[in-house]
Write a protein that holds these residues in place. Structure first.
Motif, PDB file in Angstrom:
ATOM      1  N   ARG A   3      58.218  54.475  47.666  1.00  0.00           N
ATOM      2  CA  ARG A   3      57.175  54.597  46.648  1.00  0.00           C
ATOM      3  C   ARG A   3      56.786  53.234  46.087  1.00  0.00           C
ATOM      4  NH1 ARG A   3      59.662  59.937  44.397  1.00  0.00           N
ATOM      5  NH2 ARG A   3      58.406  61.402  45.594  1.00  0.00           N
ATOM      6  N   LEU A   4      57.750  52.343  45.969  1.00  0.00           N
ATOM      7  CA  LEU A   4      57.444  50.989  45.490  1.00  0.00           C
ATOM      8  C   LEU A   4      56.504  50.286  46.461  1.00  0.00           C
ATOM      9  CD1 LEU A   4      57.893  48.663  43.476  1.00  0.00           C
ATOM     10  CD2 LEU A   4      59.871  47.998  44.858  1.00  0.00           C
ATOM     11  N   ILE A   5      56.711  50.447  47.739  1.00  0.00           N
ATOM     12  CA  ILE A   5      55.851  49.819  48.748  1.00  0.00           C
ATOM     13  C   ILE A   5      54.466  50.466  48.722  1.00  0.00           C
ATOM     14  CG2 ILE A   5      55.545  49.415  51.221  1.00  0.00           C
ATOM     15  CD1 ILE A   5      58.681  49.305  51.322  1.00  0.00           C
ATOM     16  N   TYR A   6      54.411  51.786  48.590  1.00  0.00           N
ATOM     17  CA  TYR A   6      53.112  52.453  48.463  1.00  0.00           C
ATOM     18  C   TYR A   6      52.361  51.942  47.228  1.00  0.00           C
ATOM     19  CZ  TYR A   6      54.528  56.041  51.872  1.00  0.00           C
ATOM     20  OH  TYR A   6      54.923  56.707  52.987  1.00  0.00           O
ATOM     21  N   PHE A   7      53.099  51.835  46.120  1.00  0.00           N
ATOM     22  CA  PHE A   7      52.489  51.361  44.879  1.00  0.00           C
ATOM     23  C   PHE A   7      52.012  49.909  45.035  1.00  0.00           C
ATOM     24  CE2 PHE A   7      52.741  49.636  40.502  1.00  0.00           C
ATOM     25  CZ  PHE A   7      51.750  50.432  39.937  1.00  0.00           C
ATOM     26  N   ALA A   8      52.804  49.080  45.710  1.00  0.00           N
ATOM     27  CA  ALA A   8      52.416  47.685  45.947  1.00  0.00           C
ATOM     28  C   ALA A   8      51.144  47.624  46.787  1.00  0.00           C
ATOM     29  CB  ALA A   8      53.552  46.923  46.632  1.00  0.00           C
ATOM     30  N   ASN A   9      51.048  48.461  47.813  1.00  0.00           N
ATOM     31  CA  ASN A   9      49.822  48.506  48.633  1.00  0.00           C
ATOM     32  C   ASN A   9      48.637  48.961  47.795  1.00  0.00           C
ATOM     33  OD1 ASN A   9      50.856  47.582  51.043  1.00  0.00           O
ATOM     34  ND2 ASN A   9      51.402  49.610  51.760  1.00  0.00           N
ATOM     35  N   TRP A  10      48.846  49.955  46.960  1.00  0.00           N
ATOM     36  CA  TRP A  10      47.778  50.447  46.094  1.00  0.00           C
ATOM     37  C   TRP A  10      47.323  49.347  45.135  1.00  0.00           C
ATOM     38  CZ3 TRP A  10      47.400  51.031  40.797  1.00  0.00           C
ATOM     39  CH2 TRP A  10      46.266  51.714  40.360  1.00  0.00           C
ATOM     40  N   LEU A  11      48.281  48.655  44.497  1.00  0.00           N
ATOM     41  CA  LEU A  11      47.933  47.553  43.585  1.00  0.00           C
ATOM     42  C   LEU A  11      47.134  46.474  44.307  1.00  0.00           C
ATOM     43  CD1 LEU A  11      50.984  46.675  41.314  1.00  0.00           C
ATOM     44  CD2 LEU A  11      48.738  47.497  40.622  1.00  0.00           C
ATOM     45  N   TYR A  12      47.559  46.144  45.506  1.00  0.00           N
ATOM     46  CA  TYR A  12      46.891  45.114  46.291  1.00  0.00           C
ATOM     47  C   TYR A  12      45.444  45.501  46.566  1.00  0.00           C
ATOM     48  CZ  TYR A  12      46.205  41.685  50.019  1.00  0.00           C
ATOM     49  OH  TYR A  12      45.729  40.659  50.787  1.00  0.00           O
ATOM     50  N   LEU A  13      45.241  46.716  47.066  1.00  0.00           N
ATOM     51  CA  LEU A  13      43.890  47.155  47.399  1.00  0.00           C
ATOM     52  C   LEU A  13      43.034  47.364  46.153  1.00  0.00           C
ATOM     53  CD1 LEU A  13      44.678  49.555  50.363  1.00  0.00           C
ATOM     54  CD2 LEU A  13      43.555  47.319  50.466  1.00  0.00           C
ATOM     55  N   PHE A  14      43.622  47.853  45.072  1.00  0.00           N
ATOM     56  CA  PHE A  14      42.896  48.014  43.815  1.00  0.00           C
ATOM     57  C   PHE A  14      42.430  46.650  43.302  1.00  0.00           C
ATOM     58  CE2 PHE A  14      43.055  48.179  39.111  1.00  0.00           C
ATOM     59  CZ  PHE A  14      41.984  49.043  38.905  1.00  0.00           C
ATOM     60  N   SER A  15      43.323  45.677  43.292  1.00  0.00           N
ATOM     61  CA  SER A  15      42.976  44.335  42.821  1.00  0.00           C
ATOM     62  C   SER A  15      41.937  43.682  43.719  1.00  0.00           C
ATOM     63  CB  SER A  15      44.231  43.453  42.753  1.00  0.00           C
ATOM     64  OG  SER A  15      45.156  43.996  41.853  1.00  0.00           O
ATOM     65  N   LEU A  16      42.091  43.842  45.020  1.00  0.00           N
ATOM     66  CA  LEU A  16      41.110  43.291  45.955  1.00  0.00           C
ATOM     67  C   LEU A  16      39.742  43.930  45.740  1.00  0.00           C
ATOM     68  CD1 LEU A  16      40.575  41.380  48.353  1.00  0.00           C
ATOM     69  CD2 LEU A  16      41.306  43.241  49.867  1.00  0.00           C
ATOM     70  N   SER A  17      39.733  45.228  45.463  1.00  0.00           N
ATOM     71  CA  SER A  17      38.461  45.922  45.190  1.00  0.00           C
ATOM     72  C   SER A  17      37.798  45.385  43.933  1.00  0.00           C
ATOM     73  CB  SER A  17      38.704  47.426  45.027  1.00  0.00           C
ATOM     74  OG  SER A  17      39.223  47.974  46.186  1.00  0.00           O
ATOM     75  N   LEU A  18      38.584  45.197  42.872  1.00  0.00           N
ATOM     76  CA  LEU A  18      38.028  44.628  41.638  1.00  0.00           C
ATOM     77  C   LEU A  18      37.489  43.224  41.872  1.00  0.00           C
ATOM     78  CD1 LEU A  18      40.584  45.662  38.862  1.00  0.00           C
ATOM     79  CD2 LEU A  18      38.258  46.496  39.174  1.00  0.00           C
ATOM     80  N   TRP A  19      38.235  42.431  42.613  1.00  0.00           N
ATOM     81  CA  TRP A  19      37.865  41.039  42.844  1.00  0.00           C
ATOM     82  C   TRP A  19      36.570  40.950  43.651  1.00  0.00           C
ATOM     83  CZ3 TRP A  19      42.110  37.076  44.588  1.00  0.00           C
ATOM     84  CH2 TRP A  19      41.598  35.790  44.557  1.00  0.00           C
ATOM     85  N   VAL A  20      36.553  41.579  44.820  1.00  0.00           N
ATOM     86  CA  VAL A  20      35.377  41.494  45.693  1.00  0.00           C
ATOM     87  C   VAL A  20      34.191  42.240  45.077  1.00  0.00           C
ATOM     88  CG1 VAL A  20      34.456  42.083  47.978  1.00  0.00           C
ATOM     89  CG2 VAL A  20      36.758  41.143  47.767  1.00  0.00           C
ATOM     90  N   GLY A  21      34.458  43.410  44.523  1.00  0.00           N
ATOM     91  CA  GLY A  21      33.381  44.165  43.882  1.00  0.00           C
ATOM     92  C   GLY A  21      32.804  43.436  42.684  1.00  0.00           C
ATOM     93  N   GLY A  22      33.668  42.791  41.913  1.00  0.00           N
ATOM     94  CA  GLY A  22      33.200  42.016  40.763  1.00  0.00           C
ATOM     95  C   GLY A  22      32.361  40.823  41.176  1.00  0.00           C
ATOM     96  N   MET A  23      32.754  40.164  42.267  1.00  0.00           N
ATOM     97  CA  MET A  23      31.952  39.039  42.749  1.00  0.00           C
ATOM     98  C   MET A  23      30.569  39.520  43.161  1.00  0.00           C
ATOM     99  SD  MET A  23      34.439  36.469  44.878  1.00  0.00           S
ATOM    100  CE  MET A  23      35.009  37.664  46.032  1.00  0.00           C
ATOM    101  N   PHE A  24      30.523  40.667  43.828  1.00  0.00           N
ATOM    102  CA  PHE A  24      29.224  41.216  44.232  1.00  0.00           C
ATOM    103  C   PHE A  24      28.410  41.610  43.005  1.00  0.00           C
ATOM    104  CE2 PHE A  24      26.576  44.895  45.274  1.00  0.00           C
ATOM    105  CZ  PHE A  24      25.741  44.314  46.212  1.00  0.00           C
ATOM    106  N   LEU A  25      29.034  42.344  42.095  1.00  0.00           N
ATOM    107  CA  LEU A  25      28.322  42.837  40.922  1.00  0.00           C
ATOM    108  C   LEU A  25      27.795  41.703  40.058  1.00  0.00           C
ATOM    109  CD1 LEU A  25      27.578  45.332  39.167  1.00  0.00           C
ATOM    110  CD2 LEU A  25      29.710  44.901  37.949  1.00  0.00           C
ATOM    111  N   LEU A  26      28.651  40.747  39.727  1.00  0.00           N
ATOM    112  CA  LEU A  26      28.227  39.669  38.829  1.00  0.00           C
ATOM    113  C   LEU A  26      27.433  38.591  39.539  1.00  0.00           C
ATOM    114  CD1 LEU A  26      31.420  39.249  36.668  1.00  0.00           C
ATOM    115  CD2 LEU A  26      29.306  40.398  36.069  1.00  0.00           C
ATOM    116  N   GLY A  27      27.898  38.215  40.726  1.00  0.00           N
ATOM    117  CA  GLY A  27      27.261  37.118  41.432  1.00  0.00           C
ATOM    118  C   GLY A  27      25.895  37.452  41.974  1.00  0.00           C
TER     119      GLY A  27
END
Length: 185
Positions: A3-27
């Motif tokens: 579950r820790l590894i699943y959660f780590a993967n989820w955190l990674y993809l969630f953060s990547l989504s915020l980062w890339v999506g935010g660059m698109f939205l704001l930029g």
């Protein structure tokens, strides 16, 4: 541990989504909307974009970086220590392509947030204090085009990370394995 590894993967993809999506939205989107809607009020447009970009380039992206690096470390140690039989999937020609992409994104984001952003603010203040100075406007435009280029590179690297994760999540039968029969229902 699973579950820790699943959660780590989820955190990674969630953060990547915020980062890339935010660059698109704001930029792209926010900048266009602010330029069009506040064309007659350049001072207000500048303040709005500075405020949005300050929050995103420092607070949000730095949190995303921290969460992603934590997830990478969890998966690294899970792979090295064999937690729950976890093996880090490698779907690229080089084992650490994913980590190199993230490292480049982190370095660029730190440069944008800690070096380029303060320089742009200082130049923007000088430009506002002396609006007839064309040299200041050119210097600001140079900073802005550098920021746009770095955002583009980071966005492409982020999309590359999504591609790698998509390949990791896709499973195919090994060649030579029989195809399971279709259910009769």
């Amino acid at each position: 541990m699973t579950r820790l590894i699943y959660f780590a993967n989820w955190l990674y993809l969630f953060s990547l989504s915020l980062w890339v999506g935010g660059m698109f939205l704001l930029g792209i989107l926010a900048e266009i909307v602010v330029r069009v809607k506040l064309k007659e009020q350049p001072q207000l447009a500048s303040n709005v974009m500075n405020g949005l970009m300050d929050i995103f380039n420092v607070h949000i992206i730095y949190w995303c970086m921290g969460l992603m690096i934590s997830a990478v470390l969890i998966r690294f140690f899970a792979d090295r220590l064999g937690w729950g039989g976890y093996v880090e999937p490698v779907v690229t020609k080089k084992r650490y392509t994913k980590q190199v992409f993230l490292a480049i994104m982190v370095v660029l984001a730190i440069y944008i947030g800690s070096v380029l952003r303060p320089e742009m603010h200082a130049m923007d203040q000088k430009k506002k204090a002396n609006p007839e100075n064309i040299q200041l406007q050119r210097q600001f435009d140079t900073y802005h085009s550098r920021l746009t280029w770095l955002y583009t590179v980071n966005m492409i690297l982020g999309l590359g990370l999504f591609w790698i994760h998509g390949k990791e999540m896709t499973r195919f039968r090994e060649s030579g394995q029989p195809v399971p029969p279709a259910s009769a229902s």
